[in-house]
Design a protein around this motif. Structure first.
Motif, PDB file in Angstrom:
ATOM      1  N   TYR A 107       0.943  -1.139  -0.025  1.00 41.01           N
ATOM      2  CA  TYR A 107       0.079   0.062  -0.110  1.00 41.01           C
ATOM      3  C   TYR A 107       0.766   1.086  -0.047  1.00 41.01           C
ATOM      4  O   TYR A 107       0.539   2.228  -0.837  1.00 41.01           O
ATOM      5  N   SER A 108       1.992   1.180   0.709  1.00 35.13           N
ATOM      6  CA  SER A 108       2.801   2.640   1.047  1.00 35.13           C
ATOM      7  C   SER A 108       3.517   2.682  -0.404  1.00 35.13           C
ATOM      8  O   SER A 108       3.802   3.575  -0.503  1.00 35.13           O
ATOM      9  N   MET A 109       3.719   1.663  -1.175  1.00 38.64           N
ATOM     10  CA  MET A 109       4.497   1.821  -2.491  1.00 38.64           C
ATOM     11  C   MET A 109       3.354   2.013  -3.616  1.00 38.64           C
ATOM     12  O   MET A 109       3.950   2.299  -4.863  1.00 38.64           O
ATOM     13  N   SER A 110       2.218   1.984  -3.352  1.00 38.83           N
ATOM     14  CA  SER A 110       1.448   2.011  -4.474  1.00 38.83           C
ATOM     15  C   SER A 110       1.338   3.365  -5.455  1.00 38.83           C
ATOM     16  O   SER A 110       1.001   3.338  -6.444  1.00 38.83           O
ATOM     17  N   PRO A 111       1.288   4.431  -4.707  1.00 39.99           N
ATOM     18  CA  PRO A 111       1.563   5.550  -5.592  1.00 39.99           C
ATOM     19  C   PRO A 111       2.678   5.754  -6.306  1.00 39.99           C
ATOM     20  O   PRO A 111       2.627   6.324  -7.406  1.00 39.99           O
ATOM     21  N   TYR A 112       3.672   4.831  -6.080  1.00 40.68           N
ATOM     22  CA  TYR A 112       5.076   4.742  -7.157  1.00 40.68           C
ATOM     23  C   TYR A 112       4.631   3.704  -8.135  1.00 40.68           C
ATOM     24  O   TYR A 112       5.178   3.884  -9.357  1.00 40.68           O
ATOM     25  N   TRP A 113       3.988   2.775  -7.781  1.00 40.15           N
ATOM     26  CA  TRP A 113       3.521   1.591  -8.956  1.00 40.15           C
ATOM     27  C   TRP A 113       2.457   1.777  -9.512  1.00 40.15           C
ATOM     28  O   TRP A 113       1.964   0.836 -10.217  1.00 40.15           O
ATOM     29  N   THR A 114       1.286   2.389  -8.942  1.00 42.21           N
ATOM     30  CA  THR A 114       0.004   2.578  -9.403  1.00 42.21           C
ATOM     31  C   THR A 114      -0.706   1.114  -9.450  1.00 42.21           C
ATOM     32  O   THR A 114      -0.452   0.421  -8.382  1.00 42.21           O
ATOM     33  N   ASP A 115      -1.544   1.144 -10.367  1.00 40.74           N
ATOM     34  CA  ASP A 115      -1.939  -0.319 -10.568  1.00 40.74           C
ATOM     35  C   ASP A 115      -1.242  -1.676 -10.562  1.00 40.74           C
ATOM     36  O   ASP A 115      -1.627  -2.554 -10.293  1.00 40.74           O
ATOM     37  N   GLY A 116      -0.018  -1.422 -10.812  1.00 42.86           N
ATOM     38  CA  GLY A 116       0.873  -2.627 -10.722  1.00 42.86           C
ATOM     39  C   GLY A 116       1.039  -3.105  -9.423  1.00 42.86           C
ATOM     40  O   GLY A 116       1.179  -4.378  -9.370  1.00 42.86           O
ATOM     41  N   CYS A 117       0.909  -2.523  -8.331  1.00 44.83           N
ATOM     42  CA  CYS A 117       1.137  -2.644  -7.056  1.00 44.83           C
ATOM     43  C   CYS A 117       0.063  -3.799  -6.812  1.00 44.83           C
ATOM     44  O   CYS A 117       0.107  -4.786  -5.724  1.00 44.83           O
ATOM     45  N   VAL A 118      -1.296  -3.526  -7.188  1.00 39.35           N
ATOM     46  CA  VAL A 118      -2.404  -4.609  -6.896  1.00 39.35           C
ATOM     47  C   VAL A 118      -2.362  -5.722  -7.546  1.00 39.35           C
ATOM     48  O   VAL A 118      -2.255  -6.847  -6.701  1.00 39.35           O
ATOM     49  N   GLY A 119      -1.629  -5.854  -8.535  1.00 37.06           N
ATOM     50  CA  GLY A 119      -1.254  -6.931  -9.341  1.00 37.06           C
ATOM     51  C   GLY A 119      -0.260  -7.687  -8.516  1.00 37.06           C
ATOM     52  O   GLY A 119      -0.577  -8.892  -8.559  1.00 37.06           O
ATOM     53  N   ARG A 120       0.517  -7.165  -8.071  1.00 34.00           N
ATOM     54  CA  ARG A 120       1.930  -7.755  -7.706  1.00 34.00           C
ATOM     55  C   ARG A 120       1.458  -8.498  -6.227  1.00 34.00           C
ATOM     56  O   ARG A 120       1.640  -9.370  -5.666  1.00 34.00           O
TER      57      ARG A 120
END
Length: 188
Positions: A134-147
């Motif tokens: 969650y904390s990295m999601s601003p940097y990875w946008t939607d890719g973080c959800v998939g990961r």
């Protein structure tokens, strides 16, 4: 990251490794990535600090140092974590170091292999990868959800991650929106 003048001074031998490390690794490292849960931030700081000093103590004739300038640096920590994992893929220490260094560098800290080691050893809890993602999601946008979805499925922890996502959602509106996105993707 390290101030360029500090790095140059270190490479030139104008400052010690201790002074370099003090400048390179802030006391506040990981505070934001751990949902304000201080014990996790402290653990990650201890792991990275220990990893740096283990790397620095490594004999310069060790294959790790081949084709390098022989100086322990922040940028070499990632390679050192991979080196440690390669030497012992089931090492809990190496798994923690890999995750912590990748998180510190803002890289792919959700790689399944080290998390599997930690979960199999029962030394990590499901809220940790959820909070850090969650904390990295601003940097990875939607890719973080998939990961997060890939990580949950790789480890067969979908229902366990659902509980962690619901916990995160209870912490605020922004967290709830992101958690719901992950839950939707997890249940698709």
């Amino acid at each position: 990251m390290v101030n360029t003048s500090v790095s140059v001074a270190y490479v030139r031998g104008e400052i010690t490794v201790i002074d370099y490390w003090k400048a390179a690794f802030p006391d506040s490292a990981f505070d934001e990535q751990c949902c304000e849960l201080i014990e996790w931030a402290e653990h990650f700081r201890a792991v990275v600090n220990s990893g740096f000093w283990r790397m620095d103590a490594l004999d310069r004739l060790d294959p790790f140092w081949m084709h390098t300038n022989g100086l322990a640096t922040v940028s070499k920590l990632h390679d050192f974590a991979n080196y440690e994992r390669g030497r012992n893929p089931s090492s809990v220490y190496a798994a923690w170091l890999s995750i912590a260094v990748n998180l510190f560098h803002g890289r792919d800290h959700l790689d399944s292999a080290p998390w599997k080691v930690l979960f199999n050893a029962r030394v990590a809890e499901p809220r940790l990868p959820i909070c850090t993602a969650y904390s990295m999601s601003p940097y990875w946008t939607d890719g973080c959800v998939g990961r997060v979805v890939v990580l949950a499925r790789d480890m067969n922890l979908e229902s366990v991650f659902e509980h962690a996502l619901n916990w995160l959602a209870s912490r605020g509106t922004m967290q709830a929106g992101w958690s719901n996105d992950v839950l939707h993707a997890l249940n698709s």
